[in-house]
Design a protein around this motif. Structure first.
Motif, mmCIF file in Angstrom:
data_model
loop_
_atom_site.group_PDB
_atom_site.id
_atom_site.type_symbol
_atom_site.label_atom_id
_atom_site.label_comp_id
_atom_site.label_asym_id
_atom_site.label_seq_id
_atom_site.Cartn_x
_atom_site.Cartn_y
_atom_site.Cartn_z
ATOM 1 N N ILE A 179 0.810 -1.093 -0.135
ATOM 2 C CA ILE A 179 0.019 0.106 0.181
ATOM 3 C C ILE A 179 0.849 1.044 0.032
ATOM 4 C CG2 ILE A 179 -0.414 0.226 2.531
ATOM 5 C CD1 ILE A 179 -3.252 0.806 0.253
ATOM 6 N N ILE A 180 1.913 1.178 0.773
ATOM 7 C CA ILE A 180 2.991 2.196 0.710
ATOM 8 C C ILE A 180 3.202 2.748 -0.556
ATOM 9 C CG2 ILE A 180 5.428 3.182 1.344
ATOM 10 C CD1 ILE A 180 3.522 2.678 3.749
ATOM 11 N N SER A 181 3.600 2.104 -1.774
ATOM 12 C CA SER A 181 3.723 2.395 -2.920
ATOM 13 C C SER A 181 2.664 3.384 -3.718
ATOM 14 C CB SER A 181 4.296 1.489 -4.183
ATOM 15 O OG SER A 181 2.901 0.391 -4.166
ATOM 16 N N HIS A 182 1.317 2.785 -3.201
ATOM 17 C CA HIS A 182 0.154 3.423 -3.854
ATOM 18 C C HIS A 182 -0.141 4.920 -3.266
ATOM 19 C CE1 HIS A 182 -0.688 -0.548 -5.422
ATOM 20 N NE2 HIS A 182 -1.435 -0.099 -6.122
ATOM 21 N N ILE A 183 0.260 4.926 -1.767
ATOM 22 C CA ILE A 183 0.441 6.136 -1.067
ATOM 23 C C ILE A 183 1.344 7.291 -1.708
ATOM 24 C CG2 ILE A 183 0.684 7.369 1.131
ATOM 25 C CD1 ILE A 183 -0.461 4.719 2.291
ATOM 26 N N ARG A 184 2.550 6.830 -1.919
ATOM 27 C CA ARG A 184 3.506 7.652 -2.434
ATOM 28 C C ARG A 184 3.382 8.113 -3.993
ATOM 29 N NH1 ARG A 184 8.380 4.084 -0.188
ATOM 30 N NH2 ARG A 184 8.570 5.204 2.014
ATOM 31 N N GLU A 185 2.576 7.041 -4.663
ATOM 32 C CA GLU A 185 2.294 7.506 -5.891
ATOM 33 C C GLU A 185 1.307 8.772 -5.998
ATOM 34 O OE1 GLU A 185 0.041 5.649 -10.179
ATOM 35 O OE2 GLU A 185 0.232 4.647 -8.194
ATOM 36 N N HIS A 186 0.090 8.374 -4.945
ATOM 37 C CA HIS A 186 -0.915 9.313 -4.857
ATOM 38 C C HIS A 186 -0.507 10.811 -4.375
ATOM 39 C CE1 HIS A 186 -4.345 11.409 -2.597
ATOM 40 N NE2 HIS A 186 -5.125 10.708 -3.717
ATOM 41 N N GLU A 187 0.347 10.876 -3.430
ATOM 42 C CA GLU A 187 1.084 11.868 -2.978
ATOM 43 C C GLU A 187 1.859 12.780 -3.884
ATOM 44 O OE1 GLU A 187 3.448 10.826 0.478
ATOM 45 O OE2 GLU A 187 1.573 10.826 1.675
ATOM 46 N N GLU A 188 2.472 11.954 -4.919
ATOM 47 C CA GLU A 188 3.550 12.848 -5.977
ATOM 48 C C GLU A 188 2.372 13.024 -7.012
ATOM 49 O OE1 GLU A 188 5.782 10.615 -9.375
ATOM 50 O OE2 GLU A 188 6.549 10.168 -7.527
ATOM 51 N N LEU A 236 -6.993 -3.862 -5.068
ATOM 52 C CA LEU A 236 -5.871 -4.905 -5.062
ATOM 53 C C LEU A 236 -5.618 -5.268 -3.374
ATOM 54 C CD1 LEU A 236 -3.138 -6.056 -6.160
ATOM 55 C CD2 LEU A 236 -2.112 -3.982 -5.301
ATOM 56 N N PHE A 237 -6.183 -4.357 -2.445
ATOM 57 C CA PHE A 237 -6.049 -4.296 -1.255
ATOM 58 C C PHE A 237 -7.365 -4.767 -0.415
ATOM 59 C CE2 PHE A 237 -2.229 -1.784 -2.351
ATOM 60 C CZ PHE A 237 -1.057 -2.712 -1.915
ATOM 61 N N ARG A 238 -8.146 -4.626 -1.296
ATOM 62 C CA ARG A 238 -9.562 -4.638 -0.859
ATOM 63 C C ARG A 238 -10.003 -3.770 0.538
ATOM 64 N NH1 ARG A 238 -12.031 -9.645 -2.847
ATOM 65 N NH2 ARG A 238 -10.427 -10.804 -4.023
ATOM 66 N N LEU A 239 -9.630 -2.609 0.219
ATOM 67 C CA LEU A 239 -9.971 -1.489 1.329
ATOM 68 C C LEU A 239 -11.385 -1.182 1.489
ATOM 69 C CD1 LEU A 239 -7.058 1.131 0.242
ATOM 70 C CD2 LEU A 239 -6.879 -0.601 1.927
ATOM 71 N N THR A 240 -11.723 -1.153 2.868
ATOM 72 C CA THR A 240 -12.868 -0.458 2.951
ATOM 73 C C THR A 240 -12.886 1.155 2.935
ATOM 74 O OG1 THR A 240 -12.541 0.056 5.427
ATOM 75 C CG2 THR A 240 -13.159 -2.269 4.918
ATOM 76 N N LEU A 241 -13.968 1.565 2.936
ATOM 77 C CA LEU A 241 -14.192 3.044 2.739
ATOM 78 C C LEU A 241 -13.490 3.861 3.769
ATOM 79 C CD1 LEU A 241 -15.184 5.570 1.211
ATOM 80 C CD2 LEU A 241 -17.190 5.301 2.771
#
Length: 83
Positions: free
Chosen positions: A1-10, A54-59
């Motif tokens: 998930i960290i890579s997705h968070i970083r991509e989002h921040e970028e 990918l991570f089946r995140l809840t809202l």
């Protein structure tokens, strides 16, 4: 998930929304600024969508990791006559 968070921040930094809105109020051509906001909003939703799948995140998890979606920020600014 960290890579997705970083991509989002970028790719979807909050300061970029503010810069576009400031440029919009100073520009004569709002269409270009609205286009930029639309692209930023689509990028935000695409990154979230991939992470949710990918991570089946809840809202709650999505909002915790990525914050408020860009389109909601834009809508709130419209309601408050900021754009």
């Amino acid at each position: 998930i960290i890579s997705h968070i970083r991509e989002h921040e970028e790719k979807c930094p909050w300061h970029q929304v503010n810069e576009i809105i400031k440029a919009r109020s100073a520009a004569e051509d709002d269409a270009e600024q609205y286009q930029k906001l639309g692209k930023l909003s689509k990028t935000d939703l695409a990154i979230r969508g991939r992470a949710i799948e990918l991570f089946r995140l809840t809202l709650d998890q999505e909002l915790f990791y990525f914050g408020r979606p860009v389109f909601q920020i834009i809508e709130a600014m419209k309601r408050n006559s900021l754009i």
